[in-house]
Design an enzyme around this catalytic site. Structure first.
Site, PDB file in Angstrom:
ATOM      1  N   SER A   1     -46.493  13.840 -24.982  1.00 27.09           N
ATOM      2  CA  SER A   1     -46.151  15.249 -25.192  1.00 27.09           C
ATOM      3  C   SER A   1     -45.027  15.347 -26.204  1.00 27.09           C
ATOM      4  O   SER A   1     -44.126  14.486 -26.247  1.00 27.09           O
ATOM      5  CB  SER A   1     -45.708  15.900 -23.877  1.00 27.09           C
ATOM      6  OG  SER A   1     -45.190  17.203 -24.114  1.00 27.09           O
TER       7      SER A   1
ATOM      8  N   TYR B   1     -40.574  15.068 -16.495  1.00 26.98           N
ATOM      9  CA  TYR B   1     -41.878  15.031 -17.165  1.00 26.98           C
ATOM     10  C   TYR B   1     -41.788  14.241 -18.467  1.00 26.98           C
ATOM     11  O   TYR B   1     -42.635  13.379 -18.751  1.00 26.98           O
ATOM     12  CB  TYR B   1     -42.354  16.459 -17.432  1.00 26.98           C
ATOM     13  CG  TYR B   1     -43.660  16.549 -18.177  1.00 26.98           C
ATOM     14  CD1 TYR B   1     -44.861  16.208 -17.554  1.00 26.98           C
ATOM     15  CD2 TYR B   1     -43.702  16.992 -19.494  1.00 26.98           C
ATOM     16  CE1 TYR B   1     -46.070  16.303 -18.237  1.00 26.98           C
ATOM     17  CE2 TYR B   1     -44.907  17.092 -20.177  1.00 26.98           C
ATOM     18  CZ  TYR B   1     -46.084  16.740 -19.545  1.00 26.98           C
ATOM     19  OH  TYR B   1     -47.271  16.832 -20.233  1.00 26.98           O
TER      20      TYR B   1
END
Length: 246
Positions: free
Chosen positions: A141, A154
Site C-alpha cells: 500500500s 496496517y
C-alpha cells in the site's frame, strides 16, 4: 482438465473490490481464473458469473490464506482442474485503523495473521508451484510511504509484505518467474471508504495531482501489466499506482 496451454491465475480476495477487478481483467487477458474468497461466497459467485458471462473461465474456491493447509489445498485444486498455475495475485488483506497509542494488540494480531502470515503462506506455495514464464504479485500500500496517522499497524504489515516480495524475487533466480508488489494509493473500495467521512475522503483524493481517488480498474491495469508479456522485465519491484500521491 483444461488443455496444458491454458494459462491459469489464482486471485486471492477475488470477491472484493480490487480483487474482483483484477480477476475480471486477467480473465479478459486470457487467463482461467480461480477466484479465491474467505467468507463471502455470494460475492465470489458474482465475480465468477461476471467472468463467464463475458466468455471467460472462472471458478470460486474458499480458503483461509493464513492457514497453510488450506492454501496448499487451494493450489492442489487449481492444478487438478487447470493443469498448473501461471500467475498468483494476492490481493487478500484486512485493514483496521487506530492511532498507535490506542492500538489494541488483538487488532494488530488480526492484521499480522492475514496480511503477513497470509502473504507468506500464499507466496510460499506460489514459489513452489508457479510455472516458468509466470508471475507472482503481492499487495502492499502507498500508506507505507504516506505515513498517515492511524495507519501505523496496517502500514507495518504492508512494509513486511514488501520485504518478503523483494527477497522472494531474488530467491527465484533462474526460474523465469517475476515477483513484484503493487502498492495502490487511496482507492475507492468498501475497505478504504469504510468509516471515513466525506471531508476525509475529499482530503485523501486531493493528495494526487490528478485530484481523485483511484478505482479498482486502475489497479487491475497495473496487475495486468505485471502478469502480461510487457511486464516480463519488471522484477523485484514495488509498483505504486497512486496517481502521484506519493
Amino acid at each position: 482438465m483444461a488443455r496444458p496451454t491454458t494459462r491459469t491465475a489464482i486471485v486471492t480476495g477475488g470477491s472484493g473490490g480490487i480483487g474482483r477487478a483484477v480477476a475480471e481483467r486477467l480473465a479478459a487477458d486470457g487467463y482461467a481464473v480461480v477466484v479465491h474468497y474467505s467468507g463471502n461466497e455470494r460475492r465470489a459467485a458474482e465475480t465468477v458469473e461476471a467472468i463467464t458471462g463475458e466468455g471467460g473461465t472462472a471458478v470460486a474456491t474458499r480458503a483461509d490464506v493464513a492457514d497453510e493447509n488450506q492454501v496448499v489445498a487451494l493450489f492442489d485444486s487449481t492444478e487438478r482442474r487447470f493443469g498448473g498455475v501461471d500467475a498468483v495475485v494476492h490481493t487478500a488483506g484486512i485493514m483496521e485503523l487506530a492511532p498507535l497509542a490506542e492500538t489494541e494488540f488483538d487488532m494488530l494480531d488480526r492484521m499480522l495473521r492475514t496480511n503477513v502470515r497470509g502473504t507468506l503462506a500464499v507466496a510460499r506455495e506460489a514459489a513452489r508451484r508457479v510455472r516458468g514464464g509466470g508471475a507472482i504479485v503481492t499487495f502492499s500500500s502507498t500508506v507505507v510511504r504516506l505515513a498517515l496517522p492511524t495507519y501505523a499497524g496496517y502500514a507495518a504489515t504492508k512494509g513486511a509484505v514488501e520485504a518478503m516480495t523483494l527477497i522472494l524475487a531474488r530467491e527465484l533466480r533462474g526460474r523465469d518467474i517475476t515477483v513484484n508488489a503493487v502498492a495502490p494509493g487511496p482507492t475507492a473500495t468498501p475497505l478504504f471508504l469504510d468509516g471515513k467521512d466525506e471531508a476525509t475522503v475529499s482530503r485523501l483524493a486531493a493528495q494526487s495531482p490528478l485530484e481523485r481517488l483511484g478505482t479498482p480498474v486502475d489497479i487491475a491495469g497495473a496487475v495486468s501489466f505485471l502478469t502480461g508479456p510487457d511486464g516480463r522485465w519488471i522484477n523485484g519491484q514495488v509498483l505504486a499506482p497512486n496517481g502521484g500521491a506519493a
